[in-house]
Enzyme design. Structure first.
Site, PDB file in Angstrom:
ATOM      1  N   ALA A   1     -34.520  33.476  34.502  1.00 25.26           N
ATOM      2  CA  ALA A   1     -35.332  32.389  35.089  1.00 25.26           C
ATOM      3  C   ALA A   1     -35.661  31.265  34.113  1.00 25.26           C
ATOM      4  CB  ALA A   1     -36.605  32.925  35.733  1.00 25.26           C
ATOM      5  N   ALA A   2     -35.032  31.257  32.933  1.00 27.74           N
ATOM      6  CA  ALA A   2     -35.242  30.096  32.038  1.00 27.74           C
ATOM      7  C   ALA A   2     -34.832  28.816  32.765  1.00 27.74           C
ATOM      8  CB  ALA A   2     -34.429  30.263  30.757  1.00 27.74           C
ATOM      9  N   GLY A   3     -33.684  28.884  33.432  1.00 23.59           N
ATOM     10  CA  GLY A   3     -33.212  27.719  34.195  1.00 23.59           C
ATOM     11  C   GLY A   3     -34.178  27.365  35.319  1.00 23.59           C
ATOM     12  N   ASP A   4     -34.740  28.361  35.976  1.00 24.83           N
ATOM     13  CA  ASP A   4     -35.678  28.104  37.075  1.00 24.83           C
ATOM     14  C   ASP A   4     -36.951  27.442  36.559  1.00 24.83           C
ATOM     15  OD1 ASP A   4     -33.874  29.311  38.766  1.00 24.83           O
ATOM     16  OD2 ASP A   4     -34.820  31.291  38.575  1.00 24.83           O
TER      17      ASP A   4
HETATM   18  P1  ATP Z   1     -31.001  31.552  33.601  1.00 27.44           P
HETATM   19  O1  ATP Z   1     -29.811  31.811  34.488  1.00 27.44           O
HETATM   20  O2  ATP Z   1     -31.106  32.495  32.429  1.00 27.44           O
HETATM   21  O3  ATP Z   1     -32.255  31.357  34.336  1.00 27.44           O
HETATM   22  P2  ATP Z   1     -29.652  29.097  33.161  1.00 27.44           P
HETATM   23  O4  ATP Z   1     -28.317  29.644  32.744  1.00 27.44           O
HETATM   24  O5  ATP Z   1     -29.770  28.521  34.516  1.00 27.44           O
HETATM   25  O6  ATP Z   1     -30.776  30.151  32.888  1.00 27.44           O
HETATM   26  P3  ATP Z   1     -29.951  27.889  30.590  1.00 27.44           P
HETATM   27  O7  ATP Z   1     -29.140  26.705  30.265  1.00 27.44           O
HETATM   28  O8  ATP Z   1     -29.558  29.188  29.981  1.00 27.44           O
HETATM   29  O9  ATP Z   1     -30.078  27.952  32.162  1.00 27.44           O
HETATM   30  O10 ATP Z   1     -31.478  27.630  30.164  1.00 27.44           O
HETATM   31  C1  ATP Z   1     -32.255  26.596  30.756  1.00 27.44           C
HETATM   32  C2  ATP Z   1     -33.119  25.976  29.683  1.00 27.44           C
HETATM   33  O11 ATP Z   1     -34.013  26.988  29.181  1.00 27.44           O
HETATM   34  C3  ATP Z   1     -32.378  25.460  28.465  1.00 27.44           C
HETATM   35  O12 ATP Z   1     -31.934  24.133  28.653  1.00 27.44           O
HETATM   36  C4  ATP Z   1     -33.432  25.574  27.384  1.00 27.44           C
HETATM   37  O13 ATP Z   1     -34.288  24.456  27.428  1.00 27.44           O
HETATM   38  C5  ATP Z   1     -34.216  26.832  27.796  1.00 27.44           C
HETATM   39  N1  ATP Z   1     -33.693  28.017  27.118  1.00 27.44           N
HETATM   40  C6  ATP Z   1     -32.816  28.929  27.581  1.00 27.44           C
HETATM   41  N2  ATP Z   1     -32.546  29.889  26.668  1.00 27.44           N
HETATM   42  C7  ATP Z   1     -33.289  29.580  25.581  1.00 27.44           C
HETATM   43  C8  ATP Z   1     -33.466  30.181  24.286  1.00 27.44           C
HETATM   44  N3  ATP Z   1     -32.806  31.296  23.940  1.00 27.44           N
HETATM   45  N4  ATP Z   1     -34.320  29.564  23.428  1.00 27.44           N
HETATM   46  C9  ATP Z   1     -35.000  28.457  23.768  1.00 27.44           C
HETATM   47  N5  ATP Z   1     -34.882  27.835  24.984  1.00 27.44           N
HETATM   48  C10 ATP Z   1     -34.031  28.377  25.863  1.00 27.44           C
HETATM   49  O1  RIB Z   2     -32.607  32.824  38.229  1.00 20.79           O
HETATM   50  C1  RIB Z   2     -33.131  34.128  38.182  1.00 20.79           C
HETATM   51  C2  RIB Z   2     -33.201  34.713  39.560  1.00 20.79           C
HETATM   52  O2  RIB Z   2     -31.894  34.886  40.054  1.00 20.79           O
HETATM   53  C3  RIB Z   2     -33.835  36.090  39.607  1.00 20.79           C
HETATM   54  O3  RIB Z   2     -35.237  36.034  39.793  1.00 20.79           O
HETATM   55  C4  RIB Z   2     -33.084  36.774  40.741  1.00 20.79           C
HETATM   56  O4  RIB Z   2     -33.886  37.058  41.849  1.00 20.79           O
HETATM   57  C5  RIB Z   2     -31.925  35.840  41.100  1.00 20.79           C
HETATM   58  O5  RIB Z   2     -32.158  35.141  42.249  1.00 20.79           O
END
Ligand code: ATP
Ligand code: RIB
Length: 298
Positions: A248-251
């Site tokens: 959920a970093a992206g979320d």
């Molecule tokens: P996820 O699927 O894990 O929710 P995502 O693949 O959609 O994430 P990412 O590009 O991995 O998206 O991460 C979104 C944002 O979160 C990045 O642009 C960054 O700002 C932050 N982030 C993610 N991972 C890290 C990390 N290891 N350290 C610091 N910031 C991070």
């Molecule tokens: O982005 C993370 C989410 O992806 C999780 O909470 C899971 O429910 C899936 O939808």
């Protein structure tokens, strides 16, 4: 005056096992820790935006079951407007099986259930009233995503598309978008470009601009983001943090960027704000449970 924002998307219950190593196919790994958390990309983004101070209308569809009830109770506690929530009589609430390894990386399998039954018929015109900006992802039917994009454009609502999970979309999904926020994998699926250099990122952003997207933010995990629009064309770094769980970093990034842009923040400051929120979420376990409050960012 800051307007209400609209998020339409998925709601899941996440069944999470934390373990040191991912099992290989056919392997059983002992010694994990189990957690059950509220999740789903739409719900995670809605909760993240609300905790950062946004006035959020969230529309999703759950089953008529205990997981759906728990999710809805949680959204009320978070202060979300869920008056247009839908309930499926036939399908179960969405569930995600998540494994998190010792490096904080995850593997996720989603049983979408009622999320894939969220249809245009579940979205009366009133859903879009008094909304300035909307955010949508791809864990609901594409037919519904297309309907929401068109409807918002007809109502002069700015649309942010977080194209997750990644899928190659037809051009009409992209034309007229205010902002798109793919990660690197999604960018490659959508553009065919591997984002392994600054030049490749420029080219991927140019692909989206040519398709009619005004602003592009490609998220790059621990490397931060690449922002491309008529004001800025460069990297914005992530904060350096110990990664406990990147789920959920992206979320959180998307919920935060929505909040910042809807508040009238400029693009670079909005990206810094969203990177900071996402970095905090990476230091904690879970999806919604990892989303920070505004007081933690100042
Ligand atoms: P996820 O699927 O894990 O929710 P995502 O693949 O959609 O994430 P990412 O590009 O991995 O998206 O991460 C979104 C944002 O979160 C990045 O642009 C960054 O700002 C932050 N982030 C993610 N991972 C890290 C990390 N290891 N350290 C610091 N910031 C991070
Ligand atoms: O982005 C993370 C989410 O992806 C999780 O909470 C899971 O429910 C899936 O939808």
């Amino acid at each position: 005056m800051e307007h209400k924002v609209l998020i339409i998307g998925s709601s899941n219950t996440d069944m999470v096992v934390k373990t040191e190593e991912f099992p290989k196919p056919g392997e059983t790994v002992l010694g994990g820790t189990f957690l059950m958390n509220p999740g789903g990309k739409g719900a995670n983004q809605a909760v993240a935006a609300a905790r950062l101070g946004a006035d959020v209308r969230f529309v999703a569809k759950t089953g008529d079951d205990i997981f759906g009830k728990q999710a809805r109770d949680g959204f009320v506690k978070e202060g979300l407007d869920i008056q247009y929530f839908a309930k499926s009589q036939d399908l179960a609430s969405g569930v995600a099986l998540i494994t998190v390894n010792g490096k904080g990386e995850n593997e996720i399998v989603v049983a979408s259930g009622a999320n894939m039954d969220l249809l245009p018929a579940d979205l009366p015109d009133a859903v879009f009233e008094d909304i300035e900006m909307a955010l949508i992802q791809l864990e609901i039917p594409l037919e519904t995503v297309r309907y929401v994009i068109r409807k918002c454009q007809n109502e002069n609502i700015k649309v942010i598309l977080n194209p997750a999970p990644g899928v190659k979309l037809a051009d009409d999904f992209l034309n007229g978008l205010f902002l798109i926020t793919p990660n690197e994998t999604e960018t490659e699926i959508m553009t065919g470009i591997v984002t392994d250099s600054a030049e490749a990122l420029q080219n991927a952003a140019a692909y989206f601009h040519q398709k009619g997207v005004q602003n592009v933010i490609i998220t790059l995990g621990s490397k931060g983001v690449f922002l491309s629009n008529n004001e800025f064309n460069d990297f914005i770094p992530a904060l350096k943090v110990p990664a406990v769980d990147t789920t959920a970093a992206g979320d959180v990034f998307n919920g935060a960027i929505l909040k910042a842009l809807a508040s009238g923040e400029n693009w670079v400051k909005a990206c810094h704000f969203a990177c900071k929120a996402a970095a905090i979420s990476v230091t904690r376990m879970g999806a919604q449970s990892s989303a920070p409050y505004l007081s933690e960012l100042v």
